[in-house]
Design an enzyme around this catalytic site. Structure first.
Site: not given
Ligand SMILES: NC(=O)c1ccc[n+]([C@@H]2O[C@H](COP(=O)([O-])OP(=O)(O)OC[C@H]3O[C@@H](n4cnc5c(N)ncnc54)[C@H](O)[C@@H]3O)[C@@H](O)[C@H]2O)c1
Length: 432
Positions: A270-272, A275
């Protein structure tokens, strides 16, 4: 000393955690373990019921520890957000996804700010933990919260504190990962530092929420760009006939000025993958193009296609075509030893292999079902018979529980996208 300061120091404060997912649930548990009363909020009734029964649905939280927190009445979950009135601190851990066109989708943050604004009480502190672009706390949240009639910095406190959790990590957790905190004013920063000093060994105050927001996105961009660099190098190494894994291992012997990043079938979680787009989008407001971010996204998003072309070539060299080949994909979680499949490159790989006419099945001890191109697939058993029958085994996620030596011995051909087999000398293994 404010009442909030006193209650935080004496641990008589109630901590509200909004969004009991990968970030919120471990945080709720950390505060309850530190001796606070914690009220967890989620819009999903199922999550709330599971928490109240002490049953964990997040790999990094054990049901035993959750049960202990619930039984000792330190932790309770609810869907009733009017109970935000009862808490002293509100930590918001809601999702920050992208829209279909890869623009930031702040709807969860905005909706929750509107809800908090309805129930906001004088003296409360509100902290946003969700990853987002610089300016979200002050430009988006603050005006919504002030619709309550209360003034930020005077009647309530507001800060941003990014979550840096590394899911599945055996070495790092909330306690031993330094926690950044940036308040909209010195008082908010001071109170947020006090709040988090109960759960993190080191709390690092920064000068503003914008610095904290930018730092979190920068950390993820840093990973994204470096992974893209090594993914690009991988493609060049293949052309020259050098093992990129040998190069990375050799470079990693340098004790300064280098840190290893590894190639793979793409990036997930859910991040790299998400974002960086938050920052790229914000940058455009200033007629500024974040070229590294866009280039890295381009390279990383091409990796599943690159892997499929390598598998196709390797099968071809064995006199086989991908069309009609039986392919077993090992691992569909986005990284090893977790059950999270969000943005997992394995899903894209399976889709692309299927589109080329391969007959694809998968095994993942952590993931029972997945959805690929609108159809549901179920994890198959990893038997000797299956390993020997398929035309290709693709190691897509390097879960520690797999016996790679055994897999390589039983399968006719293994394509390893993670370099996990690099100590093995079997001739039937091809690595990225
Ligand atoms: N997962 C990670 O590894 C990680 C690491 C660092 C930061 N983050 C960031 O933390 C944030 C949360 O991520 P996550 O992985 O925990 O997401 P998640 O989807 O696992 O959890 C979010 C939870 O919030 C709930 N929710 C949504 N809207 C709500 C509302 N209005 N009120 C109450 N509950 C609500 C959802 O039902 C869900 O349970 C994101 O911004 C993410 O980028 C995630």
């Amino acid at each position: 000393m404010t009442k909030l300061e006193q209650r935080l120091k004496q641990k008589t404060a109630t901590i509200g955690i909004i969004g009991l997912g990968y970030v919120g649930l471990p945080l709720a548990l950390a505060f309850s373990k530190a001796g606070f009363r914690v009220l967890g909020f989620d819009i999903k009734q199922k999550n709330v019921d599971l928490v109240n029964k002490g049953r964990s649905y997040i790999a990094d939280v054990t049901s035993e520890s959750l049960m202990a927190a619930v039984a000792s009445k330190h932790l309770k979950a609810t869907t009733d957000q009017s109970r935000i009135r009862e808490v002293d601190a509100v930590c918001i851990c809601v999702p920050t996804p992208l829209t279909k066109t890869k623009d930031p989708d702040l709807s969860y943050v905005i909706n929750e700010s509107e809800t908090v604004s309805k129930y906001l009480q004088p003296g409360q502190i509100v902290v946003l933990e969700s990853t987002t672009y610089p300016g979200t706390t002050r430009e988006v949240m603050l005006p919504i919260l002030e619709r309550s009639g209360l003034k930020a910095g005077r009647d309530f406190y507001l800060a941003f504190s990014p979550e840096r959790v590394d899911p599945g990590s055996k070495n790092f957790n909330i306690k031993n990962t330094p926690k950044l905190v940036g308040g909209i004013d010195p008082k908010s920063t001071k109170l947020a530092v006090l709040l988090y000093s109960h759960v993190a060994d080191v709390v690092v105050p920064v000068t503003s929420p914008e610095v904290a927001e930018m730092t979190k996105v920068f950390e993820n961009v840093f990973r994204n760009v470096n992974i893209a660099l090594v993914n690009e190098l991988t493609q060049l190494c293949e052309k020259i006939g050098i093992s990129v894994w040998d190069v990375i291992d050799a470079a990693a012997t340098k004790p300064f000025g280098y840190m290893p990043f590894y190639p793979g079938p793409g990036i997930g979680g859910h991040c790299i993958p998400l974002d960086p787009y938050y920052l790229a989008n914000k940058a455009r407001e200033y007629d500024f193009h974040t070229r590294f971010i866009e280039l890295a996204a381009n390279i990383n998003e091409q990796m599943p296609y690159y892997v499929v072309s390598r598998i196709m070539d390797a099968l071809n060299a064995r006199g086989k075509s991908l069309h009609g080949a039986r392919v077993l994909v090992l691992g569909v979680a986005y990284k090893k030893d977790v059950e999270d499949t969000r943005e997992s490159p394995s899903l894209k790989l399976i889709q692309l292999l299927g589109e080329k006419g391969a007959s694809v099945c998968y095994n993942d001890p952590y993931v029972a079902n997945i959805k690929v191109s609108e159809s549901t697939m179920t994890s198959v058993e990893l038997t000797d018979k299956r390993l020997s029958k398929v035309d290709c085994v693709v190691i897509a996620t390097d879960h520690t529980c797999y016996d790679y030596k055994d897999i390589a011995e039983k399968a006719s051909f293994v394509f390893d996208t993670r370099g996990i087999t690099r100590k093995l000398r079997n001739k039937n293994i091809i690595r990225l």
